[in-house]
Motif scaffolding. Sequence first.
Motif, mmCIF file in Angstrom:
data_model
loop_
_atom_site.group_PDB
_atom_site.id
_atom_site.type_symbol
_atom_site.label_atom_id
_atom_site.label_comp_id
_atom_site.label_asym_id
_atom_site.label_seq_id
_atom_site.Cartn_x
_atom_site.Cartn_y
_atom_site.Cartn_z
ATOM 1 N N VAL A 15 -12.893 9.496 23.771
ATOM 2 C CA VAL A 15 -14.113 10.011 22.906
ATOM 3 C C VAL A 15 -15.430 10.008 23.736
ATOM 4 O O VAL A 15 -16.146 10.593 24.021
ATOM 5 C CB VAL A 15 -13.789 9.686 21.501
ATOM 6 C CG1 VAL A 15 -15.041 10.163 20.754
ATOM 7 C CG2 VAL A 15 -12.660 9.712 20.995
ATOM 8 N N LEU A 16 -15.691 8.466 24.003
ATOM 9 C CA LEU A 16 -17.003 8.144 24.548
ATOM 10 C C LEU A 16 -17.078 9.054 26.010
ATOM 11 O O LEU A 16 -18.108 9.515 26.223
ATOM 12 C CB LEU A 16 -16.790 6.715 24.983
ATOM 13 C CG LEU A 16 -16.702 5.749 23.912
ATOM 14 C CD1 LEU A 16 -16.493 4.470 24.352
ATOM 15 C CD2 LEU A 16 -17.914 5.880 22.891
ATOM 16 N N TRP A 17 -16.103 9.023 26.693
ATOM 17 C CA TRP A 17 -15.937 9.876 28.084
ATOM 18 C C TRP A 17 -16.354 11.325 27.670
ATOM 19 O O TRP A 17 -17.294 11.849 28.305
ATOM 20 C CB TRP A 17 -14.627 9.931 28.603
ATOM 21 C CG TRP A 17 -14.640 10.761 30.020
ATOM 22 C CD1 TRP A 17 -15.762 11.242 30.712
ATOM 23 C CD2 TRP A 17 -13.431 10.998 30.779
ATOM 24 N NE1 TRP A 17 -15.164 11.923 31.852
ATOM 25 C CE2 TRP A 17 -13.730 11.690 31.834
ATOM 26 C CE3 TRP A 17 -12.155 10.619 30.477
ATOM 27 C CZ2 TRP A 17 -12.755 12.218 32.773
ATOM 28 C CZ3 TRP A 17 -11.191 11.317 31.425
ATOM 29 C CH2 TRP A 17 -11.413 11.949 32.612
ATOM 30 N N LEU A 18 -15.695 12.079 26.799
ATOM 31 C CA LEU A 18 -16.079 13.415 26.673
ATOM 32 C C LEU A 18 -17.700 13.644 26.155
ATOM 33 O O LEU A 18 -18.188 14.410 26.369
ATOM 34 C CB LEU A 18 -15.101 14.074 25.609
ATOM 35 C CG LEU A 18 -15.287 15.642 25.113
ATOM 36 C CD1 LEU A 18 -15.222 16.556 26.440
ATOM 37 C CD2 LEU A 18 -14.403 15.985 24.074
ATOM 38 N N LEU A 19 -18.004 12.619 25.233
ATOM 39 C CA LEU A 19 -19.440 12.719 24.797
ATOM 40 C C LEU A 19 -20.499 12.823 25.776
ATOM 41 O O LEU A 19 -21.528 13.383 25.915
ATOM 42 C CB LEU A 19 -19.636 11.608 23.574
ATOM 43 C CG LEU A 19 -19.120 11.872 22.367
ATOM 44 C CD1 LEU A 19 -19.220 10.624 21.552
ATOM 45 C CD2 LEU A 19 -19.891 13.177 21.542
ATOM 46 N N GLU A 20 -20.163 11.797 26.972
ATOM 47 C CA GLU A 20 -20.757 11.668 28.156
ATOM 48 C C GLU A 20 -20.803 12.955 28.696
ATOM 49 O O GLU A 20 -21.825 13.301 29.360
ATOM 50 C CB GLU A 20 -20.349 10.536 28.953
ATOM 51 C CG GLU A 20 -20.757 9.110 28.274
ATOM 52 C CD GLU A 20 -22.217 8.715 28.195
ATOM 53 O OE1 GLU A 20 -22.925 9.374 28.996
ATOM 54 O OE2 GLU A 20 -22.550 7.813 27.517
ATOM 55 N N GLU A 21 -19.548 13.695 28.895
ATOM 56 C CA GLU A 21 -19.598 14.866 29.795
ATOM 57 C C GLU A 21 -20.303 15.798 29.021
ATOM 58 O O GLU A 21 -20.728 16.680 29.782
ATOM 59 C CB GLU A 21 -18.148 15.198 29.954
ATOM 60 C CG GLU A 21 -17.132 14.429 30.848
ATOM 61 C CD GLU A 21 -17.380 14.781 32.328
ATOM 62 O OE1 GLU A 21 -18.314 15.355 32.509
ATOM 63 O OE2 GLU A 21 -16.761 14.023 32.887
ATOM 64 N N LEU A 22 -20.320 15.981 27.700
ATOM 65 C CA LEU A 22 -21.158 17.073 26.815
ATOM 66 C C LEU A 22 -22.730 16.610 26.916
ATOM 67 O O LEU A 22 -23.154 17.648 26.236
ATOM 68 C CB LEU A 22 -20.561 17.058 25.670
ATOM 69 C CG LEU A 22 -19.149 17.459 25.582
ATOM 70 C CD1 LEU A 22 -18.547 17.365 24.005
ATOM 71 C CD2 LEU A 22 -19.155 18.999 25.769
ATOM 72 N N GLY A 23 -23.053 15.624 27.254
ATOM 73 C CA GLY A 23 -24.501 15.088 26.940
ATOM 74 C C GLY A 23 -24.936 14.955 25.834
ATOM 75 O O GLY A 23 -26.052 15.182 25.364
ATOM 76 N N GLN A 24 -23.760 14.620 24.881
ATOM 77 C CA GLN A 24 -24.219 14.357 23.364
ATOM 78 C C GLN A 24 -24.526 12.738 23.194
ATOM 79 O O GLN A 24 -24.076 12.087 23.854
ATOM 80 C CB GLN A 24 -22.847 14.771 22.758
ATOM 81 C CG GLN A 24 -22.769 16.167 22.497
ATOM 82 C CD GLN A 24 -23.845 17.055 22.082
ATOM 83 O OE1 GLN A 24 -24.478 16.861 20.823
ATOM 84 N NE2 GLN A 24 -24.194 18.215 22.852
ATOM 85 N N VAL A 152 -9.428 19.097 27.886
ATOM 86 C CA VAL A 152 -9.106 17.965 27.134
ATOM 87 C C VAL A 152 -7.823 17.216 27.695
ATOM 88 O O VAL A 152 -7.831 16.023 27.871
ATOM 89 C CB VAL A 152 -8.807 18.464 25.669
ATOM 90 C CG1 VAL A 152 -7.839 17.297 24.739
ATOM 91 C CG2 VAL A 152 -10.172 18.841 24.992
ATOM 92 N N PRO A 153 -6.788 18.182 28.121
ATOM 93 C CA PRO A 153 -5.946 17.355 28.678
ATOM 94 C C PRO A 153 -5.897 16.416 29.888
ATOM 95 O O PRO A 153 -5.315 15.332 30.188
ATOM 96 C CB PRO A 153 -4.560 18.476 29.167
ATOM 97 C CG PRO A 153 -5.039 19.691 28.585
ATOM 98 C CD PRO A 153 -6.342 19.646 28.217
ATOM 99 N N ASP A 154 -7.143 16.882 30.608
ATOM 100 C CA ASP A 154 -7.323 16.077 31.866
ATOM 101 C C ASP A 154 -8.016 14.543 31.391
ATOM 102 O O ASP A 154 -7.638 13.473 32.003
ATOM 103 C CB ASP A 154 -8.461 16.452 32.663
ATOM 104 C CG ASP A 154 -8.002 17.704 33.535
ATOM 105 O OD1 ASP A 154 -7.365 17.778 34.477
ATOM 106 O OD2 ASP A 154 -8.556 19.009 32.978
ATOM 107 N N ILE A 155 -8.649 14.618 30.198
ATOM 108 C CA ILE A 155 -9.063 13.416 29.769
ATOM 109 C C ILE A 155 -7.918 12.748 29.103
ATOM 110 O O ILE A 155 -7.850 11.256 29.546
ATOM 111 C CB ILE A 155 -10.379 13.642 28.645
ATOM 112 C CG1 ILE A 155 -11.302 14.041 29.158
ATOM 113 C CG2 ILE A 155 -10.283 12.367 27.635
ATOM 114 C CD1 ILE A 155 -12.278 14.837 28.046
ATOM 115 N N ILE A 156 -6.972 12.984 28.394
ATOM 116 C CA ILE A 156 -5.852 12.360 27.891
ATOM 117 C C ILE A 156 -5.171 11.840 29.335
ATOM 118 O O ILE A 156 -4.684 10.736 29.225
ATOM 119 C CB ILE A 156 -4.929 13.428 27.216
ATOM 120 C CG1 ILE A 156 -5.682 13.548 25.796
ATOM 121 C CG2 ILE A 156 -3.588 12.535 26.744
ATOM 122 C CD1 ILE A 156 -4.915 14.857 25.111
ATOM 123 N N LEU A 157 -4.928 12.758 30.272
ATOM 124 C CA LEU A 157 -4.053 12.011 31.464
ATOM 125 C C LEU A 157 -4.617 11.044 32.213
ATOM 126 O O LEU A 157 -4.227 9.979 32.511
ATOM 127 C CB LEU A 157 -3.622 13.224 32.308
ATOM 128 C CG LEU A 157 -2.912 12.848 33.543
ATOM 129 C CD1 LEU A 157 -1.572 12.133 33.183
ATOM 130 C CD2 LEU A 157 -2.726 14.006 34.327
#
Length: 197
Positions: A15-24, A152-157
Motif C-alpha cells: 500500500v505504501l509503495w503504490l501511494l508513493e508511485e501515485l504521488g498521493q 498491481v500484480p507487479d507490486i504483489i510479486l
Amino acid sequence: MYTVIGRANSRATRVLWLLEELGQGYEHVPAAPRSEGVVSFNPAGKVPVLIEDGTPITDSTAIIQYLADKHGGFTYAAGTLDRARQDSMTQFLLDEFDSALWMAARHSFVLPEELRQTAIKESLKWEFTRSQKTLVRRMGEGPFLMGQDLTVPDIILTHCGIWARIAKFPISEPRLATYLESMLQRPALRKVLEQMP
C-alpha cells in the motif's frame, strides 16, 4: 489524505509503495498486527488497513486495486480483457506465492508454538519453486508482468520476492531474479523499504 495502518515490514509495504508511485499523500501509523490500533478498525487484527474519510478498507490486494482504480494508474480499466488478464495474474500470485509464504510464516511465528508444524516449510518451498516455472511462462515481453506498464500484480510479486528472501525461500528462476532486482531499484519502493527495521 489517506492513513495507512501497519508496519512497513508487512503487507503494508504494498500500500505504501503504490501511494508513493501515485504521488498521493498519506499518514503512516506503523502499528503491529492485533494491536489495539489495528483491531479497532479490523476485528481480525490484520494489517494493512487504509482509512479514507473515516472508512477502513482491509486486505492489501483490495486496497491497492482500489487505489489504482480510483487514481487511474497502475491498472487496466475494469471490464476490459487486459484487466481480466491482470486480475488472473493477481489471483495466481496470491494463490501460488503469497499463500505459501503466509503459511510458512504461520508455522514459524504466527501460530501458538504447540500448533506449529515446521516440517511443512519444505513442501511449501517446493511448491514455491515449482510456481516460479509457471510464472516465468506467463510473464509478458516487457519489463513488467503485464508488458510495458507496472500494474498491481507487479507490486504483489515484488513484495512476495522481498518476503521470500527474508524467509529463505529460493528464487530459482533467473528471469524472476533479474526482474526482482530491477523492481527493487524503483525509487518509490526504496523509500518505503527504508522504513523497515
